[in-house]
Scaffold this motif. Structure first.
Motif, PDB file in Angstrom:
ATOM      1  N   PRO A 235      16.834 -19.338  10.488  1.00  0.00           N
ATOM      2  CA  PRO A 235      17.086 -20.585  11.039  1.00  0.00           C
ATOM      3  C   PRO A 235      17.173 -20.609  12.734  1.00  0.00           C
ATOM      4  O   PRO A 235      17.228 -19.469  13.186  1.00  0.00           O
ATOM      5  CB  PRO A 235      18.409 -20.850  10.722  1.00  0.00           C
ATOM      6  CG  PRO A 235      19.048 -19.477  10.273  1.00  0.00           C
ATOM      7  CD  PRO A 235      18.040 -18.454   9.905  1.00  0.00           C
ATOM      8  N   GLY A 236      16.971 -21.803  13.102  1.00  0.00           N
ATOM      9  CA  GLY A 236      16.841 -21.705  14.510  1.00  0.00           C
ATOM     10  C   GLY A 236      15.720 -22.733  15.430  1.00  0.00           C
ATOM     11  O   GLY A 236      14.732 -23.083  14.300  1.00  0.00           O
ATOM     12  N   LEU A 237      15.746 -22.993  16.552  1.00  0.00           N
ATOM     13  CA  LEU A 237      14.902 -23.786  17.201  1.00  0.00           C
ATOM     14  C   LEU A 237      13.583 -23.118  16.888  1.00  0.00           C
ATOM     15  O   LEU A 237      12.426 -23.720  17.005  1.00  0.00           O
ATOM     16  CB  LEU A 237      15.144 -23.893  18.594  1.00  0.00           C
ATOM     17  CG  LEU A 237      14.252 -24.880  19.392  1.00  0.00           C
ATOM     18  CD1 LEU A 237      14.140 -26.194  18.764  1.00  0.00           C
ATOM     19  CD2 LEU A 237      14.851 -24.968  20.660  1.00  0.00           C
ATOM     20  N   LYS A 238      13.336 -21.877  17.243  1.00  0.00           N
ATOM     21  CA  LYS A 238      11.916 -21.136  16.825  1.00  0.00           C
ATOM     22  C   LYS A 238      11.126 -21.584  15.825  1.00  0.00           C
ATOM     23  O   LYS A 238      10.034 -21.724  15.801  1.00  0.00           O
ATOM     24  CB  LYS A 238      12.132 -19.766  17.390  1.00  0.00           C
ATOM     25  CG  LYS A 238      10.954 -18.897  17.225  1.00  0.00           C
ATOM     26  CD  LYS A 238      11.154 -17.289  17.583  1.00  0.00           C
ATOM     27  CE  LYS A 238       9.928 -16.397  17.624  1.00  0.00           C
ATOM     28  NZ  LYS A 238      10.371 -14.960  17.477  1.00  0.00           N
ATOM     29  N   THR A 239      11.980 -21.376  14.700  1.00  0.00           N
ATOM     30  CA  THR A 239      11.320 -21.550  13.497  1.00  0.00           C
ATOM     31  C   THR A 239      11.036 -23.074  13.244  1.00  0.00           C
ATOM     32  O   THR A 239       9.822 -23.520  12.924  1.00  0.00           O
ATOM     33  CB  THR A 239      12.201 -21.477  12.424  1.00  0.00           C
ATOM     34  OG1 THR A 239      12.322 -19.909  12.513  1.00  0.00           O
ATOM     35  CG2 THR A 239      11.653 -21.782  10.994  1.00  0.00           C
ATOM     36  N   ASP A 240      11.704 -24.040  13.841  1.00  0.00           N
ATOM     37  CA  ASP A 240      11.433 -25.477  13.694  1.00  0.00           C
ATOM     38  C   ASP A 240      10.242 -25.713  14.425  1.00  0.00           C
ATOM     39  O   ASP A 240       9.428 -26.491  14.156  1.00  0.00           O
ATOM     40  CB  ASP A 240      12.761 -26.262  14.060  1.00  0.00           C
ATOM     41  CG  ASP A 240      13.950 -25.975  13.033  1.00  0.00           C
ATOM     42  OD1 ASP A 240      13.549 -25.726  11.892  1.00  0.00           O
ATOM     43  OD2 ASP A 240      15.055 -26.526  13.530  1.00  0.00           O
ATOM     44  N   VAL A 241      10.441 -25.314  15.780  1.00  0.00           N
ATOM     45  CA  VAL A 241       9.202 -25.707  16.648  1.00  0.00           C
ATOM     46  C   VAL A 241       7.832 -24.931  16.115  1.00  0.00           C
ATOM     47  O   VAL A 241       6.948 -25.769  15.917  1.00  0.00           O
ATOM     48  CB  VAL A 241       9.502 -25.238  18.170  1.00  0.00           C
ATOM     49  CG1 VAL A 241       8.297 -25.199  18.972  1.00  0.00           C
ATOM     50  CG2 VAL A 241      10.511 -25.722  18.738  1.00  0.00           C
ATOM     51  N   HIS A 242       7.924 -23.962  15.564  1.00  0.00           N
ATOM     52  CA  HIS A 242       6.577 -23.346  15.130  1.00  0.00           C
ATOM     53  C   HIS A 242       6.192 -24.204  14.050  1.00  0.00           C
ATOM     54  O   HIS A 242       4.798 -24.635  13.844  1.00  0.00           O
ATOM     55  CB  HIS A 242       7.020 -22.096  14.465  1.00  0.00           C
ATOM     56  CG  HIS A 242       5.796 -21.551  13.447  1.00  0.00           C
ATOM     57  ND1 HIS A 242       4.692 -20.994  14.049  1.00  0.00           N
ATOM     58  CD2 HIS A 242       5.760 -21.287  12.177  1.00  0.00           C
ATOM     59  CE1 HIS A 242       3.877 -20.573  12.990  1.00  0.00           C
ATOM     60  NE2 HIS A 242       4.500 -20.770  11.897  1.00  0.00           N
ATOM     61  N   TYR A 243       6.821 -24.500  13.171  1.00  0.00           N
ATOM     62  CA  TYR A 243       6.280 -25.547  11.915  1.00  0.00           C
ATOM     63  C   TYR A 243       6.055 -26.991  12.468  1.00  0.00           C
ATOM     64  O   TYR A 243       4.983 -27.343  11.610  1.00  0.00           O
ATOM     65  CB  TYR A 243       7.333 -25.694  10.627  1.00  0.00           C
ATOM     66  CG  TYR A 243       7.279 -24.023   9.956  1.00  0.00           C
ATOM     67  CD1 TYR A 243       6.389 -23.980   8.800  1.00  0.00           C
ATOM     68  CD2 TYR A 243       8.320 -23.032  10.290  1.00  0.00           C
ATOM     69  CE1 TYR A 243       6.110 -22.964   8.068  1.00  0.00           C
ATOM     70  CE2 TYR A 243       7.848 -22.006   9.356  1.00  0.00           C
ATOM     71  CZ  TYR A 243       7.137 -21.902   8.454  1.00  0.00           C
ATOM     72  OH  TYR A 243       6.885 -20.594   7.774  1.00  0.00           O
ATOM     73  N   LEU A 244       6.651 -27.568  13.224  1.00  0.00           N
ATOM     74  CA  LEU A 244       6.372 -28.726  13.654  1.00  0.00           C
ATOM     75  C   LEU A 244       5.178 -28.662  14.254  1.00  0.00           C
ATOM     76  O   LEU A 244       4.023 -29.513  14.198  1.00  0.00           O
ATOM     77  CB  LEU A 244       7.333 -29.372  14.628  1.00  0.00           C
ATOM     78  CG  LEU A 244       8.641 -29.675  14.254  1.00  0.00           C
ATOM     79  CD1 LEU A 244       9.726 -29.840  15.335  1.00  0.00           C
ATOM     80  CD2 LEU A 244       8.588 -31.046  13.317  1.00  0.00           C
ATOM     81  N   LYS A 245       4.677 -27.769  15.015  1.00  0.00           N
ATOM     82  CA  LYS A 245       3.412 -27.615  15.908  1.00  0.00           C
ATOM     83  C   LYS A 245       2.295 -27.393  14.744  1.00  0.00           C
ATOM     84  O   LYS A 245       1.395 -27.871  14.676  1.00  0.00           O
ATOM     85  CB  LYS A 245       3.307 -26.316  16.685  1.00  0.00           C
ATOM     86  CG  LYS A 245       4.058 -26.763  17.815  1.00  0.00           C
ATOM     87  CD  LYS A 245       3.910 -25.545  18.844  1.00  0.00           C
ATOM     88  CE  LYS A 245       4.770 -25.759  20.084  1.00  0.00           C
ATOM     89  NZ  LYS A 245       4.635 -24.537  21.260  1.00  0.00           N
ATOM     90  N   ALA A 246       2.651 -26.628  13.669  1.00  0.00           N
ATOM     91  CA  ALA A 246       1.648 -26.255  12.606  1.00  0.00           C
ATOM     92  C   ALA A 246       1.284 -27.203  11.769  1.00  0.00           C
ATOM     93  O   ALA A 246       0.159 -27.752  11.523  1.00  0.00           O
ATOM     94  CB  ALA A 246       2.288 -25.177  11.789  1.00  0.00           C
TER      95      ALA A 246
END
Length: 273
Positions: A235-246
């Motif tokens: 969990p965390g911002l890093k994971t969310d940003v990665h998938y939003l970009k993908a």
């Protein structure tokens, strides 16, 4: 020893104790590709091998192809199922091998030594052993794929399931969650990895997989499913940003594919090979 180890292929267990490996093929109406898959499996040089076929009730001639090789198939089940993961789960009650590999219709082992090379890496009671793969496109292009580094598993599916060998007992106890749809295989692997089980990468190409499967044809859905699972363990911002970009990249790619001629799209994919 680290839970993750890259192991070169080699002799592995001494011959009398080589693990029994079960290869399972799940199929439904795939007469065009089924024979190649069967021959790939039956052509393996590894001797301690079991072969199980689970057909979901094919009506297109697939069963006629299977019947030609019935004498060399250890277990054959023909019955309706609730989809590919349900069919794969059925194998838990059918197989007798120490390890399990899913090689479904349309996919093949990379060479006749593939199972032998994977089993040779089973040296330390690993729960999961995996390798690389080759993606085949309909116009003849082949492109090699390599597993992600352990530290990058949160980024999404890090290996093709055709290149994975898992302990049968673990699979019996932790089957695919049918409620997760396209994220079921990624969820299974993340659960295994985060359980502390021993996991090893075997330094070899294991399988040839065909592009254009269910996951390829619904990339946005796959990414959403993977994001949901990644957030459970990372969990965390890093994971969310990665998938939003993908997801944004996938939407752009889908738009471009619709706008450009097929020949241009093929050229772009080929240039990345």
């Amino acid at each position: 020893m680290s839970p993750f180890d890259v192991k070169p292929t080699g002799t592995g267990y001494p011959a009398p104790t080589k693990p029994k490996v079960t290869v399972v093929t799940v199929v439904l109406n795939s007469c065009e590709f089924m024979e190649a898959t069967i021959l790939s499996i039956l052509g393996q040089t590894y001797e301690n091998l079991e072969y199980v076929v689970i057909d979901g009730g094919s009506t297109d001639g697939t069963l006629d192809i299977i019947d030609r090789y019935k004498s060399r198939i250890d277990r054959l089940v023909v019955e309706k199922d609730r989809g590919i993961y349900d069919a794969m789960n059925k194998s838990a009650k059918l197989v007798t091998g120490d390890y399990l590999i899913f090689m479904n219709s349309g996919d093949e082992f990379a060479t006749e030594q593939s199972v032998a090379e994977l089993s040779a890496c089973a040296r330390d009671d690993e729960t999961l052993i995996y390798g690389g793969w080759i993606v085949r496109y309909s116009w003849g292009l082949e492109r090699a794929g390599h597993p992600a580094r352990p530290g990058d598993f949160w980024r999404g599916m890090f290996v093709q399931h055709q290149s994975v060998m898992v302990k049968t007992q673990y699979f019996r106890e932790h089957q695919f969650d049918l409620t997760l749809g396209l994220g079921a295989d990624y969820a299974f692997l993340l659960q295994l990895i985060n359980s502390g089980a021993k996991v090893s990468e075997c330094g070899t190409i294991v399988s040839r997989v065909s592009a254009g499967g269910a996951s390829d044809n619904n990339r946005k859905g796959v990414l959403m499913a993977h994001w949901d699972q990644a957030r459970r363990y990372y969990p965390g911002l890093k994971t969310d940003v990665h998938y939003l970009k993908a997801i944004a990249r996938e939407r752009l790619a889908a738009f471009v594919k619709k706008c450009l001629p097929a020949s241009v799209v093929k050229g772009i994919i080929s240039s990345k090979a």
